[in-house]
Design an enzyme around this catalytic site. Structure first.
Site, PDB file in Angstrom:
ATOM      1  N   TYR A  31      60.053   2.445  -9.705  1.00  0.00           N
ATOM      2  CA  TYR A  31      58.636   2.240  -9.413  1.00  0.00           C
ATOM      3  C   TYR A  31      58.209   0.916 -10.033  1.00  0.00           C
ATOM      4  O   TYR A  31      58.347   0.699 -11.234  1.00  0.00           O
ATOM      5  CB  TYR A  31      57.824   3.393 -10.017  1.00  0.00           C
ATOM      6  CG  TYR A  31      56.336   3.370  -9.749  1.00  0.00           C
ATOM      7  CD1 TYR A  31      55.761   4.332  -8.932  1.00  0.00           C
ATOM      8  CD2 TYR A  31      55.499   2.425 -10.327  1.00  0.00           C
ATOM      9  CE1 TYR A  31      54.386   4.346  -8.704  1.00  0.00           C
ATOM     10  CE2 TYR A  31      54.137   2.421 -10.105  1.00  0.00           C
ATOM     11  CZ  TYR A  31      53.585   3.386  -9.289  1.00  0.00           C
ATOM     12  OH  TYR A  31      52.230   3.388  -9.056  1.00  0.00           O
ATOM     13  N   THR A  66      46.386   0.252  -6.456  1.00  0.00           N
ATOM     14  CA  THR A  66      47.799  -0.109  -6.595  1.00  0.00           C
ATOM     15  C   THR A  66      48.624   0.421  -5.427  1.00  0.00           C
ATOM     16  O   THR A  66      48.185   1.274  -4.663  1.00  0.00           O
ATOM     17  CB  THR A  66      48.396   0.459  -7.898  1.00  0.00           C
ATOM     18  OG1 THR A  66      48.300   1.897  -7.869  1.00  0.00           O
ATOM     19  CG2 THR A  66      47.677  -0.084  -9.112  1.00  0.00           C
ATOM     20  N   HIS A 109      43.250   5.524 -18.048  1.00  0.00           N
ATOM     21  CA  HIS A 109      43.766   4.913 -16.820  1.00  0.00           C
ATOM     22  C   HIS A 109      42.983   5.255 -15.559  1.00  0.00           C
ATOM     23  O   HIS A 109      43.050   4.522 -14.567  1.00  0.00           O
ATOM     24  CB  HIS A 109      45.228   5.333 -16.620  1.00  0.00           C
ATOM     25  CG  HIS A 109      46.052   4.308 -15.914  1.00  0.00           C
ATOM     26  ND1 HIS A 109      45.562   3.506 -14.907  1.00  0.00           N
ATOM     27  CD2 HIS A 109      47.349   3.945 -16.061  1.00  0.00           C
ATOM     28  CE1 HIS A 109      46.514   2.704 -14.474  1.00  0.00           C
ATOM     29  NE2 HIS A 109      47.606   2.932 -15.157  1.00  0.00           N
TER      30      HIS A 109
END
Length: 772
Positions: free
Chosen positions: A587, A600, A471
């Site tokens: 979230y 993001t 990630h």
């Protein structure tokens, strides 16, 4: 497998008669062709760098300006207003430059200056236009005249055929929100989640922070925003990802799935051959910048920066923080099968191997009867466990000799491929089939994926496939873009023969894959076993439920005149309240790629309006009309928060960066410490689809993808990923932990189904007639 002799360019032996050289013409030819290919790539990259550097200007545009200027001089018209003469007077007037030559050179220099000024002016004007985000806040389906004019101007300024990185310098920087606005939005987001006493304490901390500490921190942040390309992204990558010392498997990495229904071929090696070839075609387009930038609404360019590291990238463990290793070029693939590692060359004679050649190579690996070397089978468990033991083991046991060479082969590979021994995929007769596939892609056996690679392609024995992605280097939409290209190219362009093999005839003279050699001592094997134990415990604790919701999809939701994402988010709030009996911080990932190097932002979906809607739905006396009214208010609030997050006015990245500055300055902030310690017990994300439309999903419904998912963020919470794919399908990926008595992924899945149906029913209820 031994390396083929063809790979050796020359051999020599010492004899009594002297030194006997044996040259291999074929090997020398391959070296020559490979070198030519490398120089061609360098030339293409140089050309693209020039074209991108001057975009939206073009060499032909420059030539047109030069011709126009020189032509005007021919007719004795000075378009420069005397500047050409001034430039000429400053040029050397030696015997080697005549007056006419100096005049021509001055005209060229003037034309170049005018052309460059035009390019810079166009870029700055486009950046100014792209800084306008009013179009996002207009009601859906009602575009104002101002927005239409703005969109037309953006199209003109963006040029006709931008390459992938052409518009990067025209993207605006992410703005730093005002502290006052961020704190007020934060307080609004938690007011309904706290009891009155706790909220008063939090409000007091927030106001004190805003008055005393925040102004100093904000100044440093604004200064960074002026200097850096993006004031968030580098800190986000370092502190959220690379400084984490726990396992990245489950906790950070995520996965993507194959076609839900379609099964292109049952042959493992053939599917791997087509998939790898399609991925490499994507890499070639990426290197040549032939991919167009992703455009919001087909008009607004999104940042393509994250695509630079999709290939040839590996996360390297460190004692205090990891780092990312990215090499500019990699010509091989690292492959794992039955506990053994291989190196597969992707080029031969300077050309990319065809799908059938790759199939041959992978079949050779599948047919190899050799056994794993001591410690080799579970070696990749080091990448699945805690980071510190892996960093220490890497420095101690993999820094020299055969281990260093083999590890370099993996870390410098284009990506990692696992030829899995299991059979996985959706099976209508097995309700747990998607659950099993999700867990397999998320963690596998904990030692059969190289979790540090940018992504690991997993091909199962029955020809189905998926991927596990690290990630830190990029977010899911980047992998999704590659994934859509690969699936479409595999099925609709490359195809398979009637027998299921790749098209074409393989070159059986290709050197076979090279078996990597290891020398793993007993002490290192103990570290591997310890990492495996940590990873195995983590994997066994994951409770995963992946399911299809087929009652309706985005088609029916759009008829309700509401955002499909807001519809699902409100359903998740209703389902969570029914599941646990309370609300929690939620979230939802939103992107900020409208800005340069944007990643993001968080949308806090559990709003005051959402809780009011849920309470009404759970109230036996609540009327459908009242519930529908509150739903529309909650959906509109959610959409507004999403727009704010996308346009740089979110809450959490600003607070995160203020906290980082406070730590650098050695300042303690009880407010920031408390905000950043609050758990996200419901973490959600929507998987994008059809970012590149290579085929029509409506006419090929069997080729829909169920998207991907991730592990739970909180020990007592849920992780939910969903993809609204097609008019009649929504796929959900729900994760939690068995160790938590508060969570049950299948139970939450049932609640999500019912919540979706209950909300849809509100739109089917006729409105009450007004009493006379």
């Amino acid at each position: 497998m031994a390396e083929a002799h063809q790979a050796v360019a020359f051999q020599f032996t010492v004899t009594p008669e002297g030194v006997d050289f044996q040259l291999s013409c074929e090997a020398l030819k391959q070296i020559y062709l490979s070198g030519v290919s490398s120089w061609k790539k360098r030339f293409v990259r140089l050309k693209n760098s020039i074209l991108t550097g001057v975009y939206p200007g073009t060499p032909s545009g420059w030539l047109a300006v030069v011709i126009a200027t020189v032509g005007s001089m021919y007719f004795r018209v000075d378009v420069s207003g005397g500047l050409i003469v001034c430039i000429r007077e400053r040029l050397p007037d030696g015997c080697y430059l005549s007056l006419r030559t100096r005049t021509l050179l001055s005209a060229i220099l003037f034309s170049t200056g005018v052309w460059v000024s035009g390019v810079l002016l166009c870029r700055q004007t486009l950046k100014l236009f792209l800084s306008h985000h009013g179009w996002m806040f207009e009601p859906h389906g009602r575009t104002s005249r101002t927005t239409k004019i703005w969109a037309a101007a953006v199209k003109v300024l963006s040029g006709r055929k931008p390459m992938l990185y052409s518009l990067q310098t025209s993207l605006p920087k992410l703005p730093v929100p005002k502290v006052k606005d961020t704190i007020q939005r934060y307080l609004d987001s938690v007011h309904h989640l706290m009891d009155p006493e706790r909220y008063r304490q939090m409000e007091a901390l927030a106001r004190e922070f805003q008055k005393k500490t925040a102004p100093r921190l904000q100044k440093y942040l604004v200064l960074k925003s002026w200097w850096a390309t993006n004031y968030v992204s580098d800190w986000w990558e370092e502190y959220i990802y690379l400084r984490g010392r726990g396992p990245i498997m489950v906790n950070s990495n995520y996965y993507v799935m194959d076609f839900l229904y379609a099964k292109p071929t049952p042959l493992q090696a053939a599917r791997a051959g087509n998939a790898v070839h399609a991925i490499l075609l994507y890499r070639r387009k990426l290197d040549r910048e032939e991919l167009r930038p992703v455009m919001a609404l087909g008009v607004v360019p999104m940042c393509s920066y994250q695509m630079e590291r999709i290939f040839n990238t590996t996360r390297i463990p460190g004692k205090e923080a990891d780092s990312l290793l990215h090499v500019s070029e990699s010509k091989h693939l690292a492959v794992y099968h039955q506990g053994r590692f291989y190196k597969v060359w992707l080029y031969h004679g300077g050309k990319l191997l065809s799908p059938c050649d790759l199939e041959l190579q992978f079949q050779r690996i599948l047919d190899d009867p050799s056994k794993p070397q001591p410690g080799e089978e579970r070696l990749a468990a080091l990448t699945a466990g805690d980071r510190l033991p892996w960093a220490e083991a890497r420095a101690r046991y993999f820094s020299h000799g055969r281990n260093r060479a083999a590890l370099d082969c993996i870390e410098r590979a284009a990506f990692f491929l696992t030829l899995d021994e299991d059979t996985c995929g959706y099976n209508a007769k097995n309700e747990n089939s998607l659950d099993e596939l999700a867990k397999s892609l998320l963690h596998g056996q904990c030692y059969d994926r190289w979790f540090d690679k940018s992504f690991t392609l997993v091909v199962y024995r029955n020809g189905k496939l998926g991927a596990n992605a690290e990630h830190s280097w990029a977010d899911a939409p980047i992998v999704g873009h590659l994934w859509e290209f690969m699936l479409a190219t595999d099925q609709f362009q490359l195809g398979y023969s009637h027998s299921g093999h790749c098209q074409g005839v393989p070159n059986t003279a290709l050197p076979p894959p090279q078996r990597l050699q290891w020398d793993i001592p007993a002490e290192c094997r103990l570290v591997i076993d310890a990492s495996y134990s940590v990873a195995r415990a983590l994997a066994d604790d994951v409770d995963f439920h992946c399911f299809r919701f087929t009652d309706f999809g985005k088609g029916r939701i759009k008829k309700c005149r509401t955002s499909p994402d807001s519809f699902v988010q409100m359903a998740l709030q209703l389902a969570h309240f029914r599941d646990k009996g309370y609300f929690c911080l939620t979230y939802e990932a939103s992107m900020t790629r409208l800005f340069r190097e944007g990643r993001t932002e968080t949308v806090r979906s559990c709003t005051r309006e959402a809780t009011a809607f849920v309470h009404c739905m759970e109230d036996p006396d609540g009327s459908p009309s009242e519930c529908l009214k509150l739903f529309r208010e909650a959906a509109e609030k959610h959409q507004n928060l999403y727009r704010l997050a996308m346009t740089g006015a979110g809450i959490d990245r600003h607070l995160f960066c203020l906290y980082v500055v406070s730590r650098y300055l050695g300042l303690d902030s009880p407010f920031l410490a408390q905000v950043l310690s609050e758990p996200w017990r419901l973490s959600t994300s929507q998987t994008p689809q059809q970012q590149i439309r290579m085929f029509d999903l409506e006419t090929n419904p069997d080729h829909v993808s169920p998207g991907g998912g991730f592990g739970p963020v909180a020990n007592d919470g849920y992780g939910v990923s969903y993809i609204i794919a097609g008019e009649h399908l929504i796929t959900f990926h729900v994760s939690s932990k068995h160790s938590s008595p508060q969570t049950d992924s299948k139970r939450f899945g049932r609640n999500i189904r019912q919540a979706l149906l209950d909300i849809a029913a509100l739109f089917d209820t006729p409105p009450r007639k007004m009493a006379n």
